[in-house]
Design a protein around this motif. Sequence first.
Motif, PDB file in Angstrom:
ATOM      1  N   ASN A 465       0.813  -1.197   0.000  1.00 44.46           N
ATOM      2  CA  ASN A 465       0.000   0.000   0.000  1.00 44.46           C
ATOM      3  C   ASN A 465       0.856   1.260   0.000  1.00 44.46           C
ATOM      4  O   ASN A 465       1.798   1.370   0.780  1.00 44.46           O
ATOM      5  N   GLY A 466       0.559   2.197  -0.895  1.00 42.53           N
ATOM      6  CA  GLY A 466       1.235   3.476  -0.886  1.00 42.53           C
ATOM      7  C   GLY A 466       2.531   3.526  -1.670  1.00 42.53           C
ATOM      8  O   GLY A 466       3.125   4.593  -1.796  1.00 42.53           O
ATOM      9  N   ASP A 467       2.989   2.379  -2.210  1.00 49.65           N
ATOM     10  CA  ASP A 467       4.234   2.384  -2.974  1.00 49.65           C
ATOM     11  C   ASP A 467       4.099   3.252  -4.225  1.00 49.65           C
ATOM     12  O   ASP A 467       3.054   3.272  -4.873  1.00 49.65           O
ATOM     13  N   GLN A 468       5.210   3.935  -4.538  1.00 43.42           N
ATOM     14  CA  GLN A 468       5.253   4.629  -5.814  1.00 43.42           C
ATOM     15  C   GLN A 468       6.171   3.821  -6.728  1.00 43.42           C
ATOM     16  O   GLN A 468       7.292   3.483  -6.340  1.00 43.42           O
ATOM     17  N   VAL A 469       5.683   3.486  -7.908  1.00 39.88           N
ATOM     18  CA  VAL A 469       6.403   2.526  -8.738  1.00 39.88           C
ATOM     19  C   VAL A 469       6.749   3.119 -10.100  1.00 39.88           C
ATOM     20  O   VAL A 469       5.878   3.619 -10.810  1.00 39.88           O
ATOM     21  N   ASP A 470       8.040   3.067 -10.420  1.00 43.92           N
ATOM     22  CA  ASP A 470       8.510   3.548 -11.708  1.00 43.92           C
ATOM     23  C   ASP A 470       9.144   2.350 -12.429  1.00 43.92           C
ATOM     24  O   ASP A 470      10.165   1.827 -11.982  1.00 43.92           O
ATOM     25  N   ILE A 471       8.514   1.918 -13.511  1.00 42.12           N
ATOM     26  CA  ILE A 471       8.985   0.707 -14.184  1.00 42.12           C
ATOM     27  C   ILE A 471      10.185   1.016 -15.085  1.00 42.12           C
ATOM     28  O   ILE A 471      10.175   1.996 -15.827  1.00 42.12           O
ATOM     29  N   LEU A 472      11.224   0.180 -15.010  1.00 48.31           N
ATOM     30  CA  LEU A 472      12.374   0.306 -15.902  1.00 48.31           C
ATOM     31  C   LEU A 472      12.245  -0.748 -16.987  1.00 48.31           C
ATOM     32  O   LEU A 472      11.898  -1.893 -16.702  1.00 48.31           O
ATOM     33  N   THR A 473      12.520  -0.352 -18.227  1.00 51.96           N
ATOM     34  CA  THR A 473      12.333  -1.315 -19.306  1.00 51.96           C
ATOM     35  C   THR A 473      13.635  -1.514 -20.081  1.00 51.96           C
ATOM     36  O   THR A 473      14.566  -0.725 -19.972  1.00 51.96           O
ATOM     37  N   SER A 474      13.642  -2.587 -20.851  1.00 51.46           N
ATOM     38  CA  SER A 474      14.766  -2.824 -21.741  1.00 51.46           C
ATOM     39  C   SER A 474      14.245  -3.544 -22.972  1.00 51.46           C
ATOM     40  O   SER A 474      13.396  -4.437 -22.869  1.00 51.46           O
ATOM     41  N   GLU A 475      14.759  -3.142 -24.136  1.00 53.37           N
ATOM     42  CA  GLU A 475      14.299  -3.764 -25.377  1.00 53.37           C
ATOM     43  C   GLU A 475      14.683  -5.237 -25.438  1.00 53.37           C
ATOM     44  O   GLU A 475      14.048  -6.034 -26.098  1.00 53.37           O
TER      45      GLU A 475
END
Length: 746
Positions: A465-475
């Motif tokens: 609950n309450g997490d802020q999530v920034d997804i990292l991607t790679s091709e």
Amino acid sequence: MATMGYSAEDELLIGREFDELMAHCKKICKREGDEELIRRAFELAKLAHQGVKRRSGEPYIMHPIAVARICVDEIGLGVKSVVASLLHDVVEDTDYTLTDISTMFSPKIASMVDGLTKISSATSAETSEQIESFRKVLLTLLDDVRVILIKIADRLHNMRTLSAMPPEKRIRISSETMYLFAPLAYRLGLFIVKSELEDLSFRYMHPDQYAEIEQKIAATSVRRKEFIDRFNAPIIEKLRSVGIDFEISGRVKSAYSIWNKMRKKQIPFEEVYDLFAVRIVFKPTPIVPEKTQCWHIYELVTDIYASNPDRLRDWINNPKANGYEALHTTVMVPSEEGEGTWVEVQIRSERMNDIDEHGLASHWKHKYTPEEVSATDINFDVWLKNIREALSSPTDNAVDFLDNFQRSLYTSEIVVFTPKGEIRKLPTGSTVLDFAYDIHSKLGAKAIGAKVNHTMASIYDELHNGDQVDILTSEGVNPTLEWLDHVITAKAKQAIKNFLKRYRQNNIERGMTQFETRMQELGITPSARVFRKVLPAYGCKTKDEFYSKLGAEMFSLENIQEILRQNSAMKLLKFWTFFVKDKDDDDNFTQNQSGSIEDDRSQFDVAECCTPIPGDDVTGYKDPKTGRIIVHKTTCHELRRLAAQRGKNLVKNIQWSSYKEVSYLTVIEIQGIDRMGMLLDLSQVITGQHNINIRELKLQSHDGIFEGYISIYVPNTEDLAKVINRIKQIKGIERVTRRENSVENG
Ligand code: MN
């Protein structure tokens, strides 16, 4: 005459019941013609169902009337729903068609009745095909939630009258109710209906436990009432003194929820501490926001009793996904004997209470501030949207789907944030991957990690609950089979499965091209025989598996030439047997061999006591019962014993002989219960058959069960059948099957 099928007595009963329904419909009939519409639906249903009785002996029409009543009184639905519920069994059980309904009423009513008709045949689904059709039905249903609500009302009435059904039907209907309808009711916010459905199911599924709990609730009721009164008194005094308009009640939990708690915690009835909850429902005063008033009451209560902050549940700032809003706190009541008692106190406004009791229908009914209504509506819309998405993507396994759907009804949720601060709701237990897929399946497919609250996290990490999530991607990232073990949302699961399927298909095509090119280079036509050699050599069962693994570069074709050279699926094998040498003429031997050696061979058995091998001096003994010749070592003790008893049965002039036969590689798959000596028994049974040669024998055992295969060379199907039969007789063997040659039909 329309009513000829009913007796005077029935007419009276039906009339009374319908009048009551109409009286209760007064509040929803706002437009002209509404009452007339309901009456017409009733008349049609009455006509259509005439002559039909329910199991209870009542006229059938009593059922649709009762369902309509539940829709108005307990779910809070409107005129169209009442009409549809009166007609809900007409198309299914009588000669009237949807077209009839459409012309007599309206296309909208007809489509609602259509939904109700379809779902009733889909929920008794047993095969995956039926479940697949259920999936499609749900998808259309979700366009009009009222249809599900009516279906729940229908089920509730059927559960209330279930005692008329034969016992095995009661169990089936109850389990279905517990599995699907109670969760559905919960998800739609129909808390009271959900509890009743559970209690009724529980009662029919476990009649003894139900009776016991009911009896104990009744036995403790006087003491409990005293306790609650004593507990409530100071609260009532305090709240009144500050001018709050409220009602306070102490209600016992349902038999089912008590039983559930006993089971989960493995405790007796006496130790279930929260048998009841005290509920404060207040009439909000204007101007001050409801929220603030809830917290005000909370303060007043916790001034009187000490509260346990760990057990504070704030569903006001964060309503449950099904729309539930309230403030729950657990407070301690001290007692003279030392140990105090915990009591749960629920604080809510009249509006919140109504929503809790009547679910979604209340959302539409209540006209409070737009913000209040929209907050809960958005929650529900998000759920609907997710379900719709999950439903509309194709699935391989309909049973999986139904389980996912069922689970989605109960899961509690967490709130997490995107980098921009946008709110996403996910089921508790969701991982970084679930979050990525929730945003977009393309983002999910390329996720390599994330920053959760600005700290690096793996895609498998669980969110809170309450997490802020920034997804990292790679091709360079692609979903793998392993990902499926680390996601819980239906959306992510489906997207990963779809990807893997497509990916595999691409690999198959790539592998096929590679293989064909290589074969061309070598000047080989890829015939069935080629595959028979190649597949087992690469550990593949089917052509598809071979191509997809090749395409995914799990192996190369470097040594294919060698493989094709060796390891033939067909062999000329040398077998040993015996022949009886003619005493007088050695030359007869050749004649014998070319003549009836096939027959000769079958009359010999190798003695189990001394098991001679080629080269040993042997002597035969003709079994007087079967006429077969048992071949012993000449030095065998058993043979001597036999010779002493029946010397004339000895066959002395026996010699070893060899022959060659074309044999084919065949794979037999076996399954069974593992035990000591299984491998030995298997190999003995197979080698005991003279013209069978084992090439490979592999068994894998897990949890007391083993599975495996045996590749053997057999000359013909007859011998194969013999081996299979003998294997089947081995103790512990459950299944023996010849592996179908996947090469030709792969
Ligand atoms: Mn019905």
